[in-house]
Design a protein around this motif. Structure first.
Motif, PDB file in Angstrom:
ATOM      1  N   HIS A 182      92.033  83.344 -24.810  1.00  0.00           N
ATOM      2  CA  HIS A 182      90.577  83.440 -24.600  1.00  0.00           C
ATOM      3  C   HIS A 182      89.918  84.304 -25.670  1.00  0.00           C
ATOM      4  O   HIS A 182      88.751  84.641 -25.538  1.00  0.00           O
ATOM      5  CB  HIS A 182      90.288  84.050 -23.227  1.00  0.00           C
ATOM      6  CG  HIS A 182      90.664  83.162 -22.101  1.00  0.00           C
ATOM      7  ND1 HIS A 182      89.765  82.351 -21.448  1.00  0.00           N
ATOM      8  CD2 HIS A 182      91.861  82.922 -21.529  1.00  0.00           C
ATOM      9  CE1 HIS A 182      90.401  81.655 -20.514  1.00  0.00           C
ATOM     10  NE2 HIS A 182      91.673  81.990 -20.545  1.00  0.00           N
ATOM     11  N   GLY A 183      90.680  84.737 -26.648  1.00  0.00           N
ATOM     12  CA  GLY A 183      90.125  85.568 -27.713  1.00  0.00           C
ATOM     13  C   GLY A 183      89.990  87.027 -27.318  1.00  0.00           C
ATOM     14  O   GLY A 183      89.267  87.786 -27.979  1.00  0.00           O
ATOM     15  N   VAL A 184      90.658  87.445 -26.236  1.00  0.00           N
ATOM     16  CA  VAL A 184      90.543  88.848 -25.786  1.00  0.00           C
ATOM     17  C   VAL A 184      91.703  89.672 -26.357  1.00  0.00           C
ATOM     18  O   VAL A 184      92.871  89.313 -26.221  1.00  0.00           O
ATOM     19  CB  VAL A 184      90.533  88.924 -24.237  1.00  0.00           C
ATOM     20  CG1 VAL A 184      90.616  90.365 -23.756  1.00  0.00           C
ATOM     21  CG2 VAL A 184      89.284  88.248 -23.697  1.00  0.00           C
TER      22      VAL A 184
ATOM     23  N   LYS B 283      81.453  87.048 -18.664  1.00  0.00           N
ATOM     24  CA  LYS B 283      81.093  85.750 -18.063  1.00  0.00           C
ATOM     25  C   LYS B 283      81.141  85.828 -16.543  1.00  0.00           C
ATOM     26  O   LYS B 283      80.584  84.982 -15.861  1.00  0.00           O
ATOM     27  CB  LYS B 283      82.085  84.671 -18.510  1.00  0.00           C
ATOM     28  CG  LYS B 283      82.047  84.365 -19.990  1.00  0.00           C
ATOM     29  CD  LYS B 283      83.109  83.304 -20.275  1.00  0.00           C
ATOM     30  CE  LYS B 283      83.260  83.062 -21.742  1.00  0.00           C
ATOM     31  NZ  LYS B 283      84.520  82.373 -22.051  1.00  0.00           N
TER      32      LYS B 283
ATOM     33  N   VAL C 183      86.079  90.574 -19.009  1.00  0.00           N
ATOM     34  CA  VAL C 183      85.937  91.340 -20.270  1.00  0.00           C
ATOM     35  C   VAL C 183      84.839  90.716 -21.132  1.00  0.00           C
ATOM     36  O   VAL C 183      84.066  91.420 -21.777  1.00  0.00           O
ATOM     37  CB  VAL C 183      87.288  91.364 -21.035  1.00  0.00           C
ATOM     38  CG1 VAL C 183      87.124  91.913 -22.438  1.00  0.00           C
ATOM     39  CG2 VAL C 183      88.317  92.177 -20.260  1.00  0.00           C
ATOM     40  N   GLN C 184      84.741  89.401 -21.116  1.00  0.00           N
ATOM     41  CA  GLN C 184      83.745  88.728 -21.962  1.00  0.00           C
ATOM     42  C   GLN C 184      82.370  88.643 -21.298  1.00  0.00           C
ATOM     43  O   GLN C 184      81.461  88.017 -21.845  1.00  0.00           O
ATOM     44  CB  GLN C 184      84.248  87.322 -22.324  1.00  0.00           C
ATOM     45  CG  GLN C 184      85.441  87.390 -23.268  1.00  0.00           C
ATOM     46  CD  GLN C 184      86.067  86.039 -23.558  1.00  0.00           C
ATOM     47  OE1 GLN C 184      86.056  85.147 -22.709  1.00  0.00           O
ATOM     48  NE2 GLN C 184      86.612  85.887 -24.752  1.00  0.00           N
TER      49      GLN C 184
ATOM     50  N   TRP D 154      93.086  84.569 -17.201  1.00  0.00           N
ATOM     51  CA  TRP D 154      91.779  83.917 -17.392  1.00  0.00           C
ATOM     52  C   TRP D 154      90.684  84.673 -16.669  1.00  0.00           C
ATOM     53  O   TRP D 154      89.541  84.762 -17.147  1.00  0.00           O
ATOM     54  CB  TRP D 154      91.816  82.444 -16.998  1.00  0.00           C
ATOM     55  CG  TRP D 154      91.919  82.082 -15.549  1.00  0.00           C
ATOM     56  CD1 TRP D 154      93.050  81.859 -14.837  1.00  0.00           C
ATOM     57  CD2 TRP D 154      90.835  81.865 -14.624  1.00  0.00           C
ATOM     58  NE1 TRP D 154      92.756  81.523 -13.529  1.00  0.00           N
ATOM     59  CE2 TRP D 154      91.396  81.505 -13.376  1.00  0.00           C
ATOM     60  CE3 TRP D 154      89.451  81.932 -14.730  1.00  0.00           C
ATOM     61  CZ2 TRP D 154      90.625  81.219 -12.243  1.00  0.00           C
ATOM     62  CZ3 TRP D 154      88.685  81.638 -13.598  1.00  0.00           C
ATOM     63  CH2 TRP D 154      89.270  81.298 -12.379  1.00  0.00           C
TER      64      TRP D 154
ATOM     65  N   ARG E 144      77.390  87.268 -12.841  1.00  0.00           N
ATOM     66  CA  ARG E 144      77.479  88.409 -13.759  1.00  0.00           C
ATOM     67  C   ARG E 144      77.105  89.734 -13.106  1.00  0.00           C
ATOM     68  O   ARG E 144      77.052  90.746 -13.768  1.00  0.00           O
ATOM     69  CB  ARG E 144      76.563  88.150 -14.966  1.00  0.00           C
ATOM     70  CG  ARG E 144      77.026  86.962 -15.764  1.00  0.00           C
ATOM     71  CD  ARG E 144      76.441  86.979 -17.156  1.00  0.00           C
ATOM     72  NE  ARG E 144      76.987  85.874 -17.911  1.00  0.00           N
ATOM     73  CZ  ARG E 144      76.459  84.651 -17.935  1.00  0.00           C
ATOM     74  NH1 ARG E 144      75.358  84.408 -17.274  1.00  0.00           N
ATOM     75  NH2 ARG E 144      77.015  83.699 -18.632  1.00  0.00           N
TER      76      ARG E 144
ATOM     77  N   ALA F  83      89.911  87.821 -18.671  1.00  0.00           N
ATOM     78  CA  ALA F  83      89.180  87.430 -19.885  1.00  0.00           C
ATOM     79  C   ALA F  83      87.721  87.143 -19.545  1.00  0.00           C
ATOM     80  O   ALA F  83      86.809  87.573 -20.271  1.00  0.00           O
ATOM     81  CB  ALA F  83      89.835  86.197 -20.511  1.00  0.00           C
ATOM     82  N   HIS F  84      87.473  86.443 -18.434  1.00  0.00           N
ATOM     83  CA  HIS F  84      86.087  86.157 -18.043  1.00  0.00           C
ATOM     84  C   HIS F  84      85.320  87.459 -17.798  1.00  0.00           C
ATOM     85  O   HIS F  84      84.149  87.572 -18.161  1.00  0.00           O
ATOM     86  CB  HIS F  84      86.071  85.303 -16.764  1.00  0.00           C
ATOM     87  CG  HIS F  84      86.094  83.829 -17.038  1.00  0.00           C
ATOM     88  ND1 HIS F  84      87.178  83.198 -17.584  1.00  0.00           N
ATOM     89  CD2 HIS F  84      85.151  82.867 -16.861  1.00  0.00           C
ATOM     90  CE1 HIS F  84      86.908  81.908 -17.724  1.00  0.00           C
ATOM     91  NE2 HIS F  84      85.686  81.682 -17.293  1.00  0.00           N
TER      92      HIS F  84
END
Ligand SMILES: O=C(O)CCc1cccc(O)c1
Length: 559
Positions: A49-51, A348, A345-346, A339, A556, A342-343
């Motif tokens: 996920h790019g984290v 989302k 941290v990002q 996942w 969020r 990651a959601h």
């Protein structure tokens, strides 16, 4: 004569102590403690996920000694998404069943689910150092996102509202690091769990097993062999598994009066291995490689989320080896956690999404412990009553097939999160297909991508979401309604009887099995999570249904 020890045919790379990224206290979004299969799988899942994550490991490389040896089909599916499958398939020995014997009679021949629909074998055997090495190789290909620090021990953990502060020690230095999220994947003796004063709850069994890995050349097939009260080792239970590189795992039960220290001495192990191999008809010379002693535990934390600290794998739960749920359940934890984290941290999703990690994986642990305990009670009866029941079952099983299921080792399989708070409850009646919370059934299909056709399987479609959600729209002609195709955050695919109107990605049901497997008709829709579990399904899906199901996850608000 006592046989000579041999080394495992794997020379692990030794890594130097990790270094802090600079002077002063560093701040990282995610810190993972533990470089075993679970920590590495979590780091890889986040990287997908790019984290970014920092992973600290107390040892100087992959494990020595072979611990876990059986990797399930579900784990292989996850490992494929993590980009590490090739080594597992190239090195691992696939198997699909096994045989159990009572004295000198075969009383069970079992097979795990395996049919022409499947892409991956039900199980592969390979040593834990291979498991770790292949995951590590994949992690090293993401060095920009995964910072692995070897020979780094956690000496203190301070929990804070916004994260955690840790003190890390290498042979060279001690330094502090702050993290927004701490993942404790540091095994059964978790230093993080200890630092937080948390205790595993459940049952510890008294029965002890000696675990021996030996080197032996044999052309026997790979299968699970279980011997109850065998002529070679009367009164004992013995398990035998073939591993790659002519390594064999033998697990045998000790009598209650046997001394544990003496039991692992080669002079006491060798006669038992000799008589077992003689009974099996194995005549080649053998060498011991590794000997240890094992006691089954069926223990778990009550919660896997403690503020900003998340527990996974053996740090969260200890599952008996029988039925092979240890490493496999840890890999499933990592897949579920990565996942979601990651959601969060990002930005989302709110941090509350991580409570569903706890709900789903604590539920899974209880399922695993239930099955693992039943297997343990059969393999090493904890009381006279269990012993009596086992003797009766084994005695009857030769002539009465109805009782054979009680001997079945209940090998691990994917767990359905039937009561997950994330599930969009069924509002339409489906006569077949995976319900919300279940994983997708496997089936071959033809993937059409702008005119190019490739042979694929259902579980490959999860990967097309690149870490996000996937929508499967069942359609007679391959067209997807524009309002569904426009739902943001979902990779939309048609599953077509005939791909006459397919635009973009289309899974062609060229064998004519997918619609019935999913209980689908023209217009049915499945929404699939990044970990391959079904989030919701409808026969006449509107974009609003899909948006609402996603809103449970993609909110969020602060937790
Ligand atoms: O076949 C089983 O039920 C257990 C196999 C196993 C798994 C992990 C360690 C070990 O010594 C045996």
């Amino acid at each position: 004569m006592t046989p000579e020890f041999q080394a495992y045919p794997h020379v692990p790379r030794v890594y130097p102590p990790g270094k802090p990224a600079g002077a002063g206290t560093q701040h990282v979004p995610v810190l993972i403690v533990g470089g075993g299969p679970v920590g590495l799988a979590t780091a890889l899942g986040l990287a997908r996920h790019g984290v970014r994550s920092v992973l600290v490991e107390a040892d100087d490389g992959v494990c020595t000694g072979s611990r876990a040896i059986c990797i399930s089909r579900r784990s292989l599916e996850i490992i494929e998404r993590l980009g590490a499958l090739d080594g597992f398939l190239a090195k691992g020995l696939p198997w699909a069943g096994g045989r159990s014997f009572y004295r000198d009679e075969e009383v069970l021949h079992f097979s795990m689910p395996q049919d022409a629909h499947q892409k991956l074998p039900p199980m592969v055997n390979l040593a834990q150092y291979h498991i770790e090495q292949f995951l590590l190789d994949a992690a090293e290909r993401h060095a920009e996102l995964i910072d692995i620090r070897w020979q780094t021990k956690v000496t203190a953990v301070e929990q804070r509202g916004s994260g955690a502060g840790l003190t890390l020690a290498t042979p060279d230095e001690t330094y502090n690091i702050d993290t927004d999220w701490l993942v404790a994947a540091d095994g059964g003796r978790s230093a993080v769990r200890e630092a937080l004063g948390l205790k595993l709850q459940g049952t510890s069994y008294e029965g002890r097993y000696v675990i021996v890995d030996i080197h032996l050349k044999s052309s026997r097939p790979t299968e699970r062999l279980a011997y109850f009260d065998p002529p070679s080792n009367p009164g004992s239970t013995v398990l035998v598994h073939k591993q790659p590189d002519d390594i064999w795992r033998i697990d045998y039960q000790l009598r209650d009066d046997e001394d544990a220290q003496a039991a692992v001495l080669i002079e006491n192990v060798a006669p038992r291995v000799d008589s077992l191999l003689a009974m099996m008809g194995e005549t080649a010379p053998w060498h011991p490689v590794w000997i240890t002693i094992y006691k089954a535990n069926a223990l778990t934390l009550e919660k896997y989320r403690h503020g900003r600290v998340l527990f996974a794998g053996d740090a969260a739960h200890l599952v008996p080896i029988f039925g092979v749920r240890g490493a496999n359940s840890g890999i499933d934890d990592a897949d579920n956690l990565a996942w979601k984290l990651a959601h969060v941290v990002q930005g989302k999703s709110s941090a509350a999404l991580l409570d569903s990690y706890c709900d789903e994986r604590v539920f899974a642990a209880h399922e695993n412990l239930r099955h693992g305990s039943k297997s343990t009670e059969f393999m090493a009866p904890p009381t006279f009553a269990f012993e009596l029941m086992r003797t009766a079952v084994l005695g009857l099983a030769g002539k009465h097939p109805q009782v054979r299921s009680l001997i079945n080792p209940r090998q691990t399989s994917a767990i359905a999160y039937a009561r997950s708070p994330l599930n969009a409850a069924d509002t339409d009646e489906f006569l077949a297909g995976p319900a919300p919370g279940s994983v997708l059934p496997e089936c071959p299909l033809a993937l059409l991508d702008h005119g190019t056709r490739t042979a694929r399987h259902m579980t490959d479609l999860v990967n097309l979401g690149q870490g996000g959600f996937v929508g499967l729209y069942f359609s007679d002609d391959g067209a997807v309604p524009a309002e569904l195709a426009a739902v943001p955050g979902v990779t939309m695919l048609a599953v077509a009887r005939q791909p006459l109107q397919a635009a973009g990605l289309c899974a062609w049901d060229h064998t004519g099995q997918l619609f019935s497997l999913f209980g689908a008709r023209h217009g049915s829709f499945y929404l699939v999570r990044p970990d391959g579990h079904v989030l919701g399904r409808w026969h006449e899906a509107a974009a609003a249904h899909v948006r609402q199901a996603l809103a449970t996850i993609l909110t969020r608000e602060a937790a």
